[in-house]
Design a protein around this motif. Structure first.
Motif, short mmCIF file in Angstrom:
data_model
loop_
_atom_site.label_atom_id
_atom_site.label_comp_id
_atom_site.label_asym_id
_atom_site.label_seq_id
_atom_site.Cartn_x
_atom_site.Cartn_y
_atom_site.Cartn_z
N LYS A 142 0.90 -1.36 -0.06
CA LYS A 142 -0.08 -0.11 -0.05
C LYS A 142 0.84 1.36 -0.15
N ILE A 143 1.98 1.19 0.63
CA ILE A 143 2.88 2.40 0.69
C ILE A 143 3.58 2.56 -0.74
N ALA A 144 3.90 1.22 -1.02
CA ALA A 144 4.47 1.40 -2.45
C ALA A 144 3.74 1.81 -3.64
N ASP A 145 2.46 1.58 -3.41
CA ASP A 145 1.33 1.94 -4.52
C ASP A 145 1.16 3.35 -4.42
N ALA A 146 1.35 4.00 -3.17
CA ALA A 146 1.21 5.42 -3.14
C ALA A 146 2.30 6.19 -3.68
N GLN A 147 3.48 5.71 -4.06
CA GLN A 147 4.76 6.46 -4.62
C GLN A 147 4.74 6.09 -6.05
N SER A 148 5.33 7.12 -6.87
CA SER A 148 5.59 6.89 -8.13
C SER A 148 6.98 6.02 -8.59
N GLU A 149 8.03 6.16 -7.81
CA GLU A 149 9.29 5.52 -7.91
C GLU A 149 8.60 4.07 -7.76
N LYS A 150 9.27 2.99 -8.57
CA LYS A 150 8.92 1.63 -8.58
C LYS A 150 10.33 0.92 -8.20
N LEU A 151 10.29 0.48 -6.79
CA LEU A 151 11.50 -0.23 -6.04
C LEU A 151 11.31 -1.53 -5.97
N ASP A 152 12.39 -2.20 -5.95
CA ASP A 152 12.23 -3.82 -5.64
C ASP A 152 12.20 -4.15 -4.26
N TRP A 153 11.37 -3.56 -3.39
CA TRP A 153 11.17 -3.50 -1.97
C TRP A 153 11.17 -5.12 -1.56
N GLN A 154 10.60 -6.11 -2.37
CA GLN A 154 10.37 -7.45 -2.07
C GLN A 154 11.39 -8.18 -1.92
N ARG A 155 12.61 -7.75 -2.48
CA ARG A 155 13.91 -8.56 -2.34
C ARG A 155 15.02 -7.75 -1.93
N SER A 156 14.73 -6.44 -2.01
CA SER A 156 16.20 -5.62 -1.92
C SER A 156 15.65 -4.77 -0.51
N ILE A 157 16.87 -5.01 0.38
CA ILE A 157 16.57 -4.23 1.76
C ILE A 157 16.96 -2.66 1.59
N VAL A 158 17.86 -2.28 0.64
CA VAL A 158 17.90 -1.25 0.09
C VAL A 158 16.76 -0.26 -0.14
N ASP A 159 16.12 -1.14 -1.31
CA ASP A 159 14.85 -0.65 -1.82
C ASP A 159 13.66 -0.55 -0.73
N LEU A 160 13.58 -1.18 -0.02
CA LEU A 160 12.87 -1.35 1.15
C LEU A 160 13.03 -0.21 1.99
#
Length: 145
Positions: free
Chosen positions: A69-87
């Motif tokens: 839900k947090i990711a969907d509210a942002q325009s930048e697409k990040l690989d938060w499901q696999r990357s601690i940096v992106d999370l």
């Protein structure tokens, strides 16, 4: 606050998600009220992701749904499901090597604190596991690490 505490607060409370604030529980027929953003959300409070911070174990899917839900509210697409940096970037937290090194120390990483892929994969797995296990409440052992 610990790095893990900052991660948990960004997902489960404190209203750090832009445009989203935690809500105090409401009685039936009463409106929900925002919780002050500078205070931790009490147990049972609706969180940035919409589910209450209960302190009881959640499923990985529940945690991922809140983060999504947090990711969907942002325009930048990040690989938060696999990357601690992106999370960490998604949660608008410092994702630098020094922050990840501190997080690794907080969580008890036993390998080399060198920012390796191994360390980062371990961190992501541990963060997601501990978020689910804690149900949105930062364990005492990680609050002041």
């Amino acid at each position: 606050m610990s790095i893990f505490g900052s991660i948990a607060s960004a997902i489960f409370g404190k209203g750090k998600t832009p445009g989203v604030s935690p809500l105090a529980p409401a009685a039936p027929g009463k409106p929900v009220t925002p919780v002050a953003p500078d205070k931790p959300a009490p147990q049972g409070t609706a969180t940035a992701g919409g589910a209450p911070a209960t302190g009881k174990a959640m499923t990985q899917a529940d945690v991922e749904g809140m983060i999504r839900k947090i990711a969907d509210a942002q325009s930048e697409k990040l690989d938060w499901q696999r990357s601690i940096v992106d999370l960490m970037k998604l949660l608008q937290l410092d994702s630098s090597f020094s922050a990840r090194k501190q997080l690794a120390q907080e969580l008890g990483y036993k390998g080399s604190l060198d920012g390796s892929v191994e360390m980062n994969v371990w961190l992501h797995k541990q963060v997601m596991t501990k978020l689910a296990e804690s149900g949105g409440v930062v364990p005492e052992s990680l609050k002041h690490a």
